[in-house]
Design a protein around this motif. Structure first.
Motif, PDB file in Angstrom:
ATOM      1  N   TYR A 102      55.861  50.757  57.467  1.00 19.11           N
ATOM      2  CA  TYR A 102      54.636  50.919  58.025  1.00 19.11           C
ATOM      3  C   TYR A 102      53.798  50.004  58.639  1.00 19.11           C
ATOM      4  CZ  TYR A 102      56.031  55.367  55.860  1.00 19.11           C
ATOM      5  OH  TYR A 102      56.780  56.503  55.381  1.00 19.11           O
ATOM      6  N   GLU A 103      53.899  48.616  57.883  1.00 14.99           N
ATOM      7  CA  GLU A 103      53.581  47.476  58.429  1.00 14.99           C
ATOM      8  C   GLU A 103      53.999  47.110  59.878  1.00 14.99           C
ATOM      9  OE1 GLU A 103      53.632  44.877  55.332  1.00 14.99           O
ATOM     10  OE2 GLU A 103      52.281  45.544  54.145  1.00 14.99           O
ATOM     11  N   SER A 104      55.354  47.275  59.720  1.00 18.00           N
ATOM     12  CA  SER A 104      56.094  46.974  61.043  1.00 18.00           C
ATOM     13  C   SER A 104      55.863  47.676  62.215  1.00 18.00           C
ATOM     14  CB  SER A 104      57.603  46.997  60.900  1.00 18.00           C
ATOM     15  OG  SER A 104      58.039  46.174  59.721  1.00 18.00           O
ATOM     16  N   ALA A 105      55.463  49.041  61.658  1.00 14.91           N
ATOM     17  CA  ALA A 105      55.255  50.164  62.666  1.00 14.91           C
ATOM     18  C   ALA A 105      53.723  49.623  63.273  1.00 14.91           C
ATOM     19  CB  ALA A 105      54.996  51.552  62.188  1.00 14.91           C
ATOM     20  N   VAL A 106      52.990  49.172  62.773  1.00 20.09           N
ATOM     21  CA  VAL A 106      51.539  48.761  63.072  1.00 20.09           C
ATOM     22  C   VAL A 106      51.823  47.869  64.108  1.00 20.09           C
ATOM     23  CG1 VAL A 106      49.483  47.852  62.377  1.00 20.09           C
ATOM     24  CG2 VAL A 106      50.224  49.813  61.070  1.00 20.09           C
ATOM     25  N   LEU A 107      52.649  46.793  63.758  1.00 18.83           N
ATOM     26  CA  LEU A 107      52.714  45.527  64.373  1.00 18.83           C
ATOM     27  C   LEU A 107      53.371  46.081  65.850  1.00 18.83           C
ATOM     28  CD1 LEU A 107      53.866  42.957  61.859  1.00 18.83           C
ATOM     29  CD2 LEU A 107      51.645  43.258  63.048  1.00 18.83           C
ATOM     30  N   GLN A 108      54.239  46.776  65.865  1.00 18.01           N
ATOM     31  CA  GLN A 108      55.047  47.449  67.109  1.00 18.01           C
ATOM     32  C   GLN A 108      54.149  47.990  67.813  1.00 18.01           C
ATOM     33  OE1 GLN A 108      58.222  46.610  68.152  1.00 18.01           O
ATOM     34  NE2 GLN A 108      57.471  47.548  70.221  1.00 18.01           N
ATOM     35  N   ALA A 109      53.286  48.702  67.373  1.00 22.22           N
ATOM     36  CA  ALA A 109      52.284  49.820  68.180  1.00 22.22           C
ATOM     37  C   ALA A 109      51.187  48.565  68.804  1.00 22.22           C
ATOM     38  CB  ALA A 109      51.633  50.604  67.218  1.00 22.22           C
ATOM     39  N   GLN A 110      50.768  47.888  68.047  1.00 19.26           N
ATOM     40  CA  GLN A 110      49.736  46.854  68.420  1.00 19.26           C
ATOM     41  C   GLN A 110      50.431  46.072  69.759  1.00 19.26           C
ATOM     42  OE1 GLN A 110      48.802  44.628  65.156  1.00 19.26           O
ATOM     43  NE2 GLN A 110      47.180  46.068  64.392  1.00 19.26           N
ATOM     44  N   ALA A 111      51.592  45.819  69.688  1.00 22.71           N
ATOM     45  CA  ALA A 111      52.202  44.712  70.628  1.00 22.71           C
ATOM     46  C   ALA A 111      52.227  45.798  72.061  1.00 22.71           C
ATOM     47  CB  ALA A 111      53.599  44.489  70.183  1.00 22.71           C
ATOM     48  N   ASN A 112      52.712  47.013  71.794  1.00 22.71           N
ATOM     49  CA  ASN A 112      52.892  47.932  73.033  1.00 22.71           C
ATOM     50  C   ASN A 112      51.390  48.219  73.618  1.00 22.71           C
ATOM     51  OD1 ASN A 112      55.705  48.190  72.606  1.00 22.71           O
ATOM     52  ND2 ASN A 112      55.381  50.223  71.101  1.00 22.71           N
ATOM     53  N   LEU A 113      50.575  48.109  72.575  1.00 24.20           N
ATOM     54  CA  LEU A 113      49.202  48.465  73.150  1.00 24.20           C
ATOM     55  C   LEU A 113      48.908  47.137  74.126  1.00 24.20           C
ATOM     56  CD1 LEU A 113      46.694  50.088  73.525  1.00 24.20           C
ATOM     57  CD2 LEU A 113      45.854  48.926  71.374  1.00 24.20           C
ATOM     58  N   ALA A 114      49.066  46.054  73.599  1.00 30.23           N
ATOM     59  CA  ALA A 114      48.789  44.873  74.181  1.00 30.23           C
ATOM     60  C   ALA A 114      49.380  44.613  75.494  1.00 30.23           C
ATOM     61  CB  ALA A 114      48.915  43.635  73.405  1.00 30.23           C
ATOM     62  N   GLN A 115      50.469  45.042  75.566  1.00 29.62           N
ATOM     63  CA  GLN A 115      51.406  45.076  76.960  1.00 29.62           C
ATOM     64  C   GLN A 115      50.783  45.973  77.805  1.00 29.62           C
ATOM     65  OE1 GLN A 115      55.577  45.767  76.294  1.00 29.62           O
ATOM     66  NE2 GLN A 115      56.148  45.413  78.504  1.00 29.62           N
ATOM     67  N   SER A 116      50.546  47.262  77.388  1.00 28.70           N
ATOM     68  CA  SER A 116      49.944  48.176  78.158  1.00 28.70           C
ATOM     69  C   SER A 116      48.592  47.798  78.829  1.00 28.70           C
ATOM     70  CB  SER A 116      49.881  49.757  77.697  1.00 28.70           C
ATOM     71  OG  SER A 116      49.233  49.668  76.506  1.00 28.70           O
ATOM     72  N   GLN A 117      47.780  47.201  77.833  1.00 32.74           N
ATOM     73  CA  GLN A 117      46.356  46.660  78.506  1.00 32.74           C
ATOM     74  C   GLN A 117      46.742  45.613  79.634  1.00 32.74           C
ATOM     75  OE1 GLN A 117      44.806  45.667  74.487  1.00 32.74           O
ATOM     76  NE2 GLN A 117      43.835  47.857  74.537  1.00 32.74           N
ATOM     77  N   ALA A 118      47.513  44.713  79.338  1.00 26.11           N
ATOM     78  CA  ALA A 118      47.814  43.751  80.349  1.00 26.11           C
ATOM     79  C   ALA A 118      47.973  44.193  81.516  1.00 26.11           C
ATOM     80  CB  ALA A 118      48.995  42.579  79.863  1.00 26.11           C
ATOM     81  N   THR A 119      49.192  45.060  81.706  1.00 25.09           N
ATOM     82  CA  THR A 119      49.565  45.894  82.868  1.00 25.09           C
ATOM     83  C   THR A 119      48.319  46.181  83.329  1.00 25.09           C
ATOM     84  OG1 THR A 119      51.740  46.111  81.932  1.00 25.09           O
ATOM     85  CG2 THR A 119      51.164  47.450  83.898  1.00 25.09           C
ATOM     86  N   LEU A 120      47.623  47.199  82.756  1.00 24.96           N
ATOM     87  CA  LEU A 120      46.357  47.794  83.134  1.00 24.96           C
ATOM     88  C   LEU A 120      45.378  46.704  83.928  1.00 24.96           C
ATOM     89  CD1 LEU A 120      44.533  50.251  83.789  1.00 24.96           C
ATOM     90  CD2 LEU A 120      43.714  49.854  81.375  1.00 24.96           C
ATOM     91  N   SER A 121      45.326  45.603  83.420  1.00 22.13           N
ATOM     92  CA  SER A 121      44.207  44.539  83.936  1.00 22.13           C
ATOM     93  C   SER A 121      44.810  44.059  85.063  1.00 22.13           C
ATOM     94  CB  SER A 121      44.191  43.628  82.554  1.00 22.13           C
ATOM     95  OG  SER A 121      43.351  42.460  83.265  1.00 22.13           O
ATOM     96  N   ASN A 122      46.079  43.764  85.198  1.00 24.08           N
ATOM     97  CA  ASN A 122      46.601  43.457  86.512  1.00 24.08           C
ATOM     98  C   ASN A 122      46.502  44.441  87.634  1.00 24.08           C
ATOM     99  OD1 ASN A 122      47.491  40.664  85.508  1.00 24.08           O
ATOM    100  ND2 ASN A 122      49.665  41.598  85.040  1.00 24.08           N
ATOM    101  N   ALA A 123      46.687  45.630  87.087  1.00 22.17           N
ATOM    102  CA  ALA A 123      46.797  46.743  88.454  1.00 22.17           C
ATOM    103  C   ALA A 123      45.191  46.936  88.855  1.00 22.17           C
ATOM    104  CB  ALA A 123      47.180  48.050  87.541  1.00 22.17           C
ATOM    105  N   GLN A 124      44.204  46.723  87.810  1.00 25.07           N
ATOM    106  CA  GLN A 124      42.679  46.830  88.200  1.00 25.07           C
ATOM    107  C   GLN A 124      42.508  45.482  89.153  1.00 25.07           C
ATOM    108  OE1 GLN A 124      41.145  47.098  84.017  1.00 25.07           O
ATOM    109  NE2 GLN A 124      40.897  49.148  84.207  1.00 25.07           N
ATOM    110  N   THR A 125      42.814  44.298  88.760  1.00 23.08           N
ATOM    111  CA  THR A 125      42.763  43.334  89.701  1.00 23.08           C
ATOM    112  C   THR A 125      43.286  43.410  91.241  1.00 23.08           C
ATOM    113  OG1 THR A 125      42.787  41.748  87.686  1.00 23.08           O
ATOM    114  CG2 THR A 125      43.201  40.852  90.052  1.00 23.08           C
ATOM    115  N   ASP A 126      44.434  44.088  91.049  1.00 22.64           N
ATOM    116  CA  ASP A 126      44.910  44.300  92.442  1.00 22.64           C
ATOM    117  C   ASP A 126      44.187  45.599  93.210  1.00 22.64           C
ATOM    118  OD1 ASP A 126      47.187  42.659  92.126  1.00 22.64           O
ATOM    119  OD2 ASP A 126      48.498  44.347  91.358  1.00 22.64           O
TER     120      ASP A 126
END
Length: 406
Positions: A102-126
């Motif tokens: 469950y600790e690993s699942a939290v880390l994985q979910a946090q990584a996916n969230l960070a990636q999606s937030q970065a993608t969202l930030s780039n899309a908002q800049t464009d």
């Protein structure tokens, strides 16, 4: 010559004296014979007074609240923070499950969230750049619209990944199992090393012990009777006194009150399940114990009472021996009502003027001369107190059947 003249009178006097002696001795013997033929018994007057009657039922102690604790996630138990039988408070940790996955699942979910937030930030800049170009008529409106749609999609993906992070964190938190309520834990708790399946494995049972319910069943007629008593005593709140007697014959020192009744009679038994609530500050009453429930609230005015010891039964006939007006024994058929301590209520067959035999009945038959010794209830040890003789442990089927004894 003097003795010769008085010889006849002297002989006559001796004869009369002898005859009187024989006559007196004969009468005494007859009286002794009659006294020896009378049966020695003890008897007492029938009582007449207001009689509070009660009804008894087979009952069983049940916990007011009881919860089977299960884990929300699956995993092997690695720690236990209590011992069987302990009292625990609501929110107290009970178990900890292996949390590594469950600790690993939290880390994985946090990584996916960070990636999606970065993608969202780039899309908002464009999108901001495209909106500036559109204002200068450098690009088409369709290009801006498409980019806006991309931002919306990336925003939704980021929100979904954020929810996954929350879910993963909740699963991690749920690897520690907490007590859902305050109470006493059972001793059937699972051991460290057991694999617990989410929502399926019962880890331990927690139940409250103060107060507790005593559950019993009453018949339809008894339900209607008690309802009538309650209506006649409206305003009293709880007209029925409820007490319990434990299996060792002792009476529980605190009274209870009826708080619950089923909505319908059971189809298989025709009885109504009732629950009475009893305070249990010392923990004497344990769930699963059997008890005799006593309901008191009805009074029969001017009831005729006869000691149980005086009552005899032969086949379907119930009778007592009374002392007749001629001093002879007389069999009297009676109809019995409820039992109160050492007495029975007599519905018919006796009056307050009758005297019943309470001792010497073993070989007594009707029409015998009686030598009566009158006794009092105190001398015979009769009382209106309930019997404190220990009763045999009842089965659960008896407790549920509502067996009523008065």
């Amino acid at each position: 010559m003097f003795f010769a003249k008085n010889k006849k009178p002297l002989a006559l006097m001796l004869t009369l004296a002898l005859s009187a002696t024989v006559l007196l001795s004969g009468c005494g013997a007859k009286q002794q014979q009659q006294a020896a033929g009378a049966t020695q018994v003890k008897a007492m007057k029938v009582l007449q007074q207001d009689a509070p009657v009660s009804s008894e039922y087979a009952g069983q102690i049940v916990g007011r609240d009881e919860v089977k604790v299960q884990s929300k996630v699956s995993g092997k138990i690695v720690e236990k923070y209590f011992h069987g039988g302990d009292h625990v408070e609501a929110g107290q940790p009970l178990y900890r499950l292996d949390s590594r996955q469950y600790e690993s699942a939290v880390l994985q979910a946090q990584a996916n969230l960070a990636q999606s937030q970065a993608t969202l930030s780039n899309a908002q800049t464009d999108l901001y750049r495209d909106q500036s170009l559109l204002a200068a008529d450098a690009i088409s409106e369709q290009t801006v619209t498409t980019q806006q749609a991309n931002v919306n999609a990336y925003s939704a993906a980021a929100a979904a990944n954020e929810a996954l992070v929350q879910k993963a964190q909740q699963d991690l938190d749920d690897t520690v199992v907490y007590a859902p309520m305050s109470g006493q834990v059972s001793v059937d708790d699972v051991a460290v090393g057991t694999f617990a399946t989410a929502g399926n494995t019962n880890l331990v049972t927690i139940g409250t012990i103060d107060p507790v319910f005593v559950q019993f069943s009453i018949s339809e007629a008894e339900y209607l009777k008690f309802r009538n008593i309650q209506s006649m005593q409206s305003g009293s709140g709880n007209p029925l006194d409820v007490t319990v007697k434990l299996s060792d014959g002792s009476t529980y020192p605190m009274d209870g009150r009826i708080v619950q009744a089923d909505r319908a009679l059971a189809q298989n038994t025709g009885t109504l399940t009732v629950k009475a609530l009893f305070p249990n500050p010392n923990g004497l009453l344990l769930p699963g114990m059997f008890a005799r429930v006593k309901l008191t609230g009805e009074t029969i005015p001017n009831a005729i009472l006869v000691p149980q010891r005086a009552v005899q039964q032969l086949l379907d006939k119930t009778f007592v021996m009374v002392v007749g007006a001629d001093g002879k024994s007389e069999s009297r058929s009676i109809e019995l009502g409820q039992q109160i301590g050492s007495y029975y209520i007599v519905k018919s067959g006796l009056s307050a003027s009758d005297t019943v035999v309470v001792e010497g009945l073993s070989s007594l038959t009707e029409g015998k001369d009686l030598a009566v010794t009158m006794v009092t209830p105190e001398e015979m040890g009769f009382s209106f107190d309930e019997d404190t003789t220990p009763f045999d442990t009842m089965t659960s089927s008896e407790a549920n059947s509502g067996d009523s004894n008065s």
